[in-house]
Design an enzyme around this catalytic site. Structure first.
Site, PDB file in Angstrom:
ATOM      1  N   SER A 121      -0.584  -1.105   6.117  1.00 46.96           N
ATOM      2  CA  SER A 121      -0.015  -0.147   7.052  1.00 46.96           C
ATOM      3  C   SER A 121       1.331  -0.610   7.605  1.00 46.96           C
ATOM      4  CB  SER A 121      -0.999   0.048   8.210  1.00 46.96           C
ATOM      5  OG  SER A 121      -2.330   0.073   7.724  1.00 46.96           O
ATOM      6  N   LYS A 132      -8.112   0.675  -5.200  1.00 43.01           N
ATOM      7  CA  LYS A 132      -9.294   0.095  -4.568  1.00 43.01           C
ATOM      8  C   LYS A 132     -10.572   0.806  -4.982  1.00 43.01           C
ATOM      9  CE  LYS A 132      -6.990  -1.273  -0.226  1.00 43.01           C
ATOM     10  NZ  LYS A 132      -7.040  -2.734  -0.190  1.00 43.01           N
ATOM     11  N   GLY A 171      -2.851  -7.223   8.439  1.00 38.92           N
ATOM     12  CA  GLY A 171      -2.156  -7.434   9.705  1.00 38.92           C
ATOM     13  C   GLY A 171      -0.710  -7.865   9.587  1.00 38.92           C
ATOM     14  N   ASP A 174       0.850  -1.198   0.000  1.00 38.45           N
ATOM     15  CA  ASP A 174       0.000   0.000   0.000  1.00 38.45           C
ATOM     16  C   ASP A 174       0.880   1.240   0.000  1.00 38.45           C
ATOM     17  OD1 ASP A 174      -2.263  -1.521   0.194  1.00 38.45           O
ATOM     18  OD2 ASP A 174      -2.848  -0.847   2.195  1.00 38.45           O
ATOM     19  N   GLY A 205      -5.167  -2.798   8.846  1.00 40.71           N
ATOM     20  CA  GLY A 205      -4.858  -1.627   9.653  1.00 40.71           C
ATOM     21  C   GLY A 205      -4.615  -1.919  11.122  1.00 40.71           C
ATOM     22  N   ARG A 229      -6.431 -20.440   7.476  1.00 42.23           N
ATOM     23  CA  ARG A 229      -6.729 -21.778   8.018  1.00 42.23           C
ATOM     24  C   ARG A 229      -8.106 -22.229   7.525  1.00 42.23           C
ATOM     25  NH1 ARG A 229      -2.695 -24.750  10.369  1.00 42.23           N
ATOM     26  NH2 ARG A 229      -1.372 -23.455  11.665  1.00 42.23           N
TER      27      ARG A 229
END
Lengths: 294, 204
Positions: free
Chosen positions: A236, A81, A214, A24, A153, A165
């Site tokens: 991020s 996006k 994440g 990003d 984020g 998973r």
């Protein structure tokens, strides 16, 4: 005669991105840092997810000026996006000739029931999913690439792991079912039976599958790769850290050498502070982005 | 025969699957020592800047310069083999081993990516070519063989032990281009090109 925008041409670009890191970026400077670090593509944004989360308000497609500046500054693919269901934002992004559109839950959804009919576009789409059914519904709508969502984020990998998973585990489970059981599985997953059967026979999704949401460290990226991702999106996690350039390079190297612990140890060393992050479990349900998408 | 697929980034698994279908033993190459003992190497499609940076960071650029086997590059791989690259990044890695000039993204952005039939020289059956943000061959030096064309562009070229395609033969079911590569590996192998030093020299 040349054919444009065939599924093979759309998913073909995703094939070329495999084993890579899509970063990003919100400015020309960040885009150059990303390219220089070895990103295989950049996602041109107005704000990274951590700031969208902090600032609140309606998150929309980026300003075309920003997208064009970033397109002019790098040679690698530029993605952007669009809001879920906002097919006019997608039309605008296609007119700007972005290389991929992310129909993304990180932006505020424009439609509470429908996603974009992606078959009508020449530009390819990537969409998020939390489970196999969601992935197959997006593919049925024409997505040429899938990313598991994670919780954007936060810098917290736990939801990315849960979604991987779930998707990869369900794929393995389908492989053990008999043909009649597959029809029931299709109903349970709320997904087309022909796609469910294809997945059961081939043991994977029919399109390239990245992970997002994440990832903040080289070890996070390698974890996703070892769990079965074809590549990673980092939002991020890079530009909210102490030393974005160094961290970006380290995450690129970790994504390639994801099975080599000695290399992972070396590239994880001396990176400075990662993004501070938010614990996903402490977020209220209405603060979650991952639940957007139907 | 033992061949490798450069596996730092890109669609290396597709190449590996094709070569395995043709009976080759295929190794993934991420570090210089992985080149040892190989008779040929495929540099896959991917992002040429990413692949170039990862090769430099781990000494694979020097290792490939001293590699004596056959090398086949597709798309990004072709850019790496070219003598000159137009529209590259300032530190674009190019080995210059194949005397062609290529323009990165020479057919345009992704919305201009396409698939079409290309003509293999001397073969009446067309070959489906998939061009993804493809590099365009703008100059072919004398002595470089053109093996396939699209309109006026060369799209598959060979000189000595170097073979390069601007499209992606690994994305279709057609095996002919990979057969060409393996035949070329076999020829150089039987000509004893590697026998003199018992394999490859890998620079430390």
């Amino acid at each position: 005669m040349s054919e444009f925008g065939t599924l093979r041409v759309k998913s073909g670009l995703a094939e070329m991105l495999k084993g890579g890191v899509i970063m990003d970026v919100t400015s020309v400077e960040q885009a150059r840092i990303a390219e220089d670090a070895g990103a295989c593509a950049v996602m041109a944004l107005e704000r990274v997810p951590a700031d969208i989360r902090r600032d609140g308000g309606v998150a929309r497609m980026a300003d075309p000026t920003k997208i064009q500046e970033i397109q002019a500054s790098v040679t690698i693919p530029v993605m952007a996006k669009a809001r879920i269901g906002h097919f006019v934002e997608a039309q605008v992004l296609e007119a700007l000739e972005v290389d991929y559109i992310d129909e993304s839950e990180v932006l505020t959804p424009a439609d509470e029931e429908h996603h974009i009919d992606k078959w009508g576009f020449t530009v390819p789409f990537v969409c998020g999913c939390r489970d196999l059914g969601e992935a197959l519904r997006r593919i049925a709508e024409g997505a040429a690439m899938i990313r598991t969502k994670g919780e954007a984020g936060t810098g917290d990998i736990v939801n990315a792991v849960r979604h991987m998973r779930s998707v990869f585990g369900e794929i393995r489970r389908l492989g053990s079912l008999s043909p009649d059981e597959l029809f029931t599985a299709a109903k349970e997953h709320q997904a087309p039976a022909d796609l469910v059967r294809w997945v059961a026979e081939n043991g994977r999704l029919p399109v390239v599958t990245f992970t997002a949401g994440g990832i903040a460290t080289p070890a996070d990226a390698a974890l996703c790769m070892q769990l079965g991702a074809d590549g990673v999106f980092v939002g991020s996690g890079i530009f909210k850290s102490d030393d974005p350039s160094l961290r970006a390079k380290a995450i690129v190297e970790a994504t390639t050498h994801y099975e080599d612990a000695a290399i992972l140890a070396r590239v994880s060393t001396g990176l400075g502070e990662p993004m501070r992050g938010l614990e996903t479990a402490a977020l209220a349900p209405e603060e979650l982005l991952e639940t957007r998408g139907w | 025969m033992d061949v490798g697929v450069l596996a730092v980034q890109g669609d290396f698994r597709e190449h590996r699957a094709k070569l395995q279908r043709l009976g080759a033993h295929v190794a993934e190459v991420r570090l210089p020592e992985h080149l040892h003992g190989l008779d040929g190497l495929v540099i896959p499609g991917g992002e040429s800047t990413t692949i170039g940076k990862l090769m430099r960071a781990y000494g694979l650029d020097d290792a490939l310069r001293s590699f004596e086997g056959t090398v086949f590059g597709t798309c990004a791989g072709m850019i790496l083999l070219a003598r000159d690259v137009i529209d590259g990044v300032p530190d674009q890695l190019a080995f210059g081993t194949l005397d062609i000039v290529v323009r990165r993204n020479g057919y345009g952005r992704q919305v201009a990516s396409f698939e079409t039939d290309v003509t293999l020289v001397g073969d009446p059956v067309p070959l489906r070519g998939v061009f993804i943000r493809a590099p365009r061959i703008e100059e072919v030096a004398a002595g470089v063989e053109v093996l396939a064309e699209l309109d006026d562009d060369a799209v598959l070229v060979r000189r000595g032990r170097y073979l390069a395609a601007s499209f992606h033969p690994e994305l279709t079911d057609d095996l002919r281009v990979h057969e060409m590569f393996l035949a070329s590996v076999g020829r150089s192998r039987s000509a004893g090109l590697h026998a003199s030093n018992g394999g490859l020299r890998v620079r430390a």
